[in-house]
Design an enzyme around this catalytic site. Structure first.
Site, short mmCIF file in Angstrom:
data_model
loop_
_atom_site.label_atom_id
_atom_site.label_comp_id
_atom_site.label_asym_id
_atom_site.label_seq_id
_atom_site.Cartn_x
_atom_site.Cartn_y
_atom_site.Cartn_z
N ARG A 62 52.49 -144.08 -5.39
CA ARG A 62 52.33 -145.47 -4.71
C ARG A 62 52.28 -146.41 -5.83
O ARG A 62 52.80 -147.72 -5.35
CB ARG A 62 50.65 -145.62 -4.00
N GLU A 104 54.73 -144.85 -0.12
CA GLU A 104 53.79 -144.03 0.59
C GLU A 104 54.28 -142.87 1.34
O GLU A 104 55.51 -142.63 1.77
CB GLU A 104 53.04 -145.02 1.78
N PHE A 105 53.37 -141.78 1.63
CA PHE A 105 53.95 -140.67 2.42
C PHE A 105 54.25 -140.79 3.79
O PHE A 105 55.19 -140.19 4.25
CB PHE A 105 52.59 -139.63 2.32
N LYS A 168 45.55 -125.80 -3.91
CA LYS A 168 44.30 -125.48 -3.07
C LYS A 168 43.73 -126.87 -2.90
O LYS A 168 43.98 -127.87 -3.58
CB LYS A 168 43.76 -124.47 -3.51
N HIS A 198 46.05 -120.97 -9.94
CA HIS A 198 46.46 -120.83 -11.33
C HIS A 198 45.66 -119.70 -11.96
O HIS A 198 46.14 -119.38 -13.09
CB HIS A 198 46.06 -122.24 -12.02
N LYS A 202 46.89 -116.58 -15.47
CA LYS A 202 46.25 -116.36 -16.69
C LYS A 202 46.71 -115.02 -17.02
O LYS A 202 46.66 -114.10 -16.45
CB LYS A 202 44.79 -116.71 -16.60
N HIS A 260 40.28 -118.45 -6.53
CA HIS A 260 40.04 -117.63 -7.64
C HIS A 260 39.23 -116.35 -7.63
O HIS A 260 39.65 -115.62 -8.22
CB HIS A 260 39.59 -118.59 -9.07
#
Ligand code: BG6
Length: 506
Positions: A62, A104-105, A168, A198, A202, A260
């Site tokens: 924006r 804007e979306f 998420k 994520h 790892k 996770h």
């Protein structure tokens, strides 16, 4: 097979996996995640030579920024947070492909401008019409962005691949996750949807597969005959100052357990996949998640808390209710613990305890397999008074490694047995530093390599496991306060004490 699967083909570890012609668009580019993780990861990939020469990055937001303003923010983020050294020559090359689209979306014109920008980039830099759209935006904005991508023709895959990456939370319960997925799947086929967790990026999490399936030593004991319980802990010492917008109303269970920790549980509990082809790996995780459910009665097998004021090391810190942006009556939990059972021959009767919290004693993520006691101890009680349970502990972070805890004789003339640790540490065993999770995952998106991304079925099954607990908590009023810098509310200790167990102090 066009993609190079790092879990499947060891040759890929020697050959650098370089992304083909492509562009990345980040929505929500001015947010914290983008500055701290995404932009630095893109820079690190460029620095490692893993991005194609014409790679282009478009920020959508924006703010009334020019391309140069955005590039300046990106540069600062890369300098501050990237893993590898900042080099002007790498930056200069990357900067040639940086653009910003303001809007804007819900603004059709902005998406048309985005489309024109991508077409121009393709013409001048040869991105091949291949674009990944990274939605680092609140979940209620997903549907609008997806609809806009479709309306403006940006989801059309006729002249190059189009992939969508979503952060998420994927919904806030099973119902909303299903609705979200219906919108997504109306625009993108499942193989073009990359759901980021994520933790799967790892190194230590991928090592669970190596530890379990490359060794003969552990697997024979990896079951209910030998394992008493499994404790999965993700503790953080940070508070939530500045994150109210995302966190208030979401809470620890939705933020961390739903994704996770249930993914870690699935990797620990799954059977050996027939291969590391993504579909095989996902199929095994799906089996575990389908067989998993929270243990009843939920009031006794779960716990939730909210941090109050306290001390974090030598710093005096405020409680959640005093943090900027949080409502004074917020019932958002900052600590959550649940007990999960897995209905399978391997795991029947073995509780999986999953806990996470903010403002706890220290930052640590670990998975501990707690073993049963030996069936018989040929010692006097006084000799083994200090002997705990054998444990195999996978330290996900920090101080990444694996520890095996077992009893050993204390040197001296008497037979006294005490716990000792045998330790593997990544830092000592390997000299190379591991890529950051986002580095790995962004590269995988550009390569179209889906192994490390949960599929929709995993997301929905995870909500199915968590929903009953969340509903129970909602009916239960305020979470219990715990002092910052401690290990959570008393109810968390009581939850294990009822079964004669205690939490490990990591
Ligand atoms: C995110 C959560 O997914 O993981 C955050 O939304 C949390 O609340 C973060 O702080 C922790 O990530 P890491 O990689 O530092 O353990």
């Amino acid at each position: 097979m066009s993609w190079a699967n790092p879990l499947r083909d060891p040759r890929d570890l020697r050959l650098p996996r370089i992304a083909g012609p492509s562009a990345l668009v980040i929505f929500g580019v001015t947010g914290d995640l983008s500055r701290r993780k995404l932009m630095p990861a893109v820079y690190d990939l460029a620095n490692r030579g893993l991005l194609p020469p014409g790679f282009s990055l478009v920020g959508f937001g924006r703010r009334p920024w020019s391309d140069e303003d955005f590039a300046a923010t990106f540069r600062e983020a890369a300098k501050k947070h990237s893993r590898t050294e900042f080099r002007d020559d790498v930056w200069d090359r990357l900067a040639e492909g940086i653009r910003f689209v303001q809007g804007e979306f819900h603004d059709d014109d902005a998406f048309d401008r985005l489309s024109q920008t991508l077409t121009a980039l393709d013409r001048t830099r040869g991105t091949g019409g291949n674009t990944a759209f990274y939605l680092s935006v609140p979940p209620d904005a997903f549907p609008t962005v997806c609809e806009q991508l479709e309306r403006s023709g940006l989801a059309d895959q006729r002249d190059g691949w189009r992939r969508v990456v979503i952060e998420k939370p994927f919904g806030h319960d099973l119902d909303s996750a299903k609705k979200l997925n219906a919108v997504l799947s109306g625009v993108f086929p499942e193989q073009s949807v990359f759901r980021i967790d994520h933790y799967l990026g790892k190194e230590t999490v991928q090592n669970i597969l190596a530890l379990r399936f490359a060794n003969q030593l552990f697997e024979p004991t990896w079951n209910s005959h030998y394992v008493d319980s499994v404790q999965i802990t993700m503790a953080e010492d940070i508070g939530l100052g500045g994150r109210a917008g995302y966190y208030d109303g979401i809470g620890a269970a939705r933020d961390v357990i739903q994704n996770h920790l249930l993914q870690l549980m699935a990797l620990i509990a799954m059977e050996e996949p027939t291969s590391f082809h993504p579909a095989e790996l996902q199929a095994e995780k799906i089996k575990v998640l389908s067989a998993a459910s929270p243990v009843e009665p939920l009031d006794e097998t779960s716990a939730r808390g909210q941090y109050g004021p306290g001390w974090q090391g030598s710093e005096k810190v405020v409680g959640l209710l005093q943090e900027e942006g949080f409502s004074h009556t917020s019932t958002t939990e900052t600590f959550a613990a649940i007990t999960v059972e897995i209905a399978s021959r391997r795991w029947a009767g073995v509780p999986f305890y999953l806990r996470t919290g903010k403002r706890l004693g220290r930052r640590v993520t670990e998975i501990a397999l707690m073993f049963k006691r030996a069936p018989h101890l040929p010692f006097d009680d006084t000799m083994t008074g200090e002997l705990g349970q054998n444990a195999l502990v996978i330290r996900v972070q920090p101080d990444e490694g694996v520890t095996l805890r077992f009893g050993s004789k204390v040197p001296g003339s008497s037979m006294e047995v005490r716990d000792v640790n045998m330790d593997f540490s990544y830092g000592e065993a390997f000299t190379v530093s591991s890529p950051e999770a986002y580095e790995r995952l962004i590269l995988d998106v550009l390569l179209g390599e889906p192994s490390l991304f949960p599929v929709n079925a995993e997301v929905e099954l995870s909500w199915k496991i968590l929903d009953p607990v969340l509903q129970r908590w909602e009916a239960g009023g305020k979470p219990e306060e715990y002092e910052s810098g401690t290990w959570g509310p008393d109810s968390a200790d009581a939850m294990l004490a009822r079964t004669g167990r205690t939490w490990r102090r990591p």
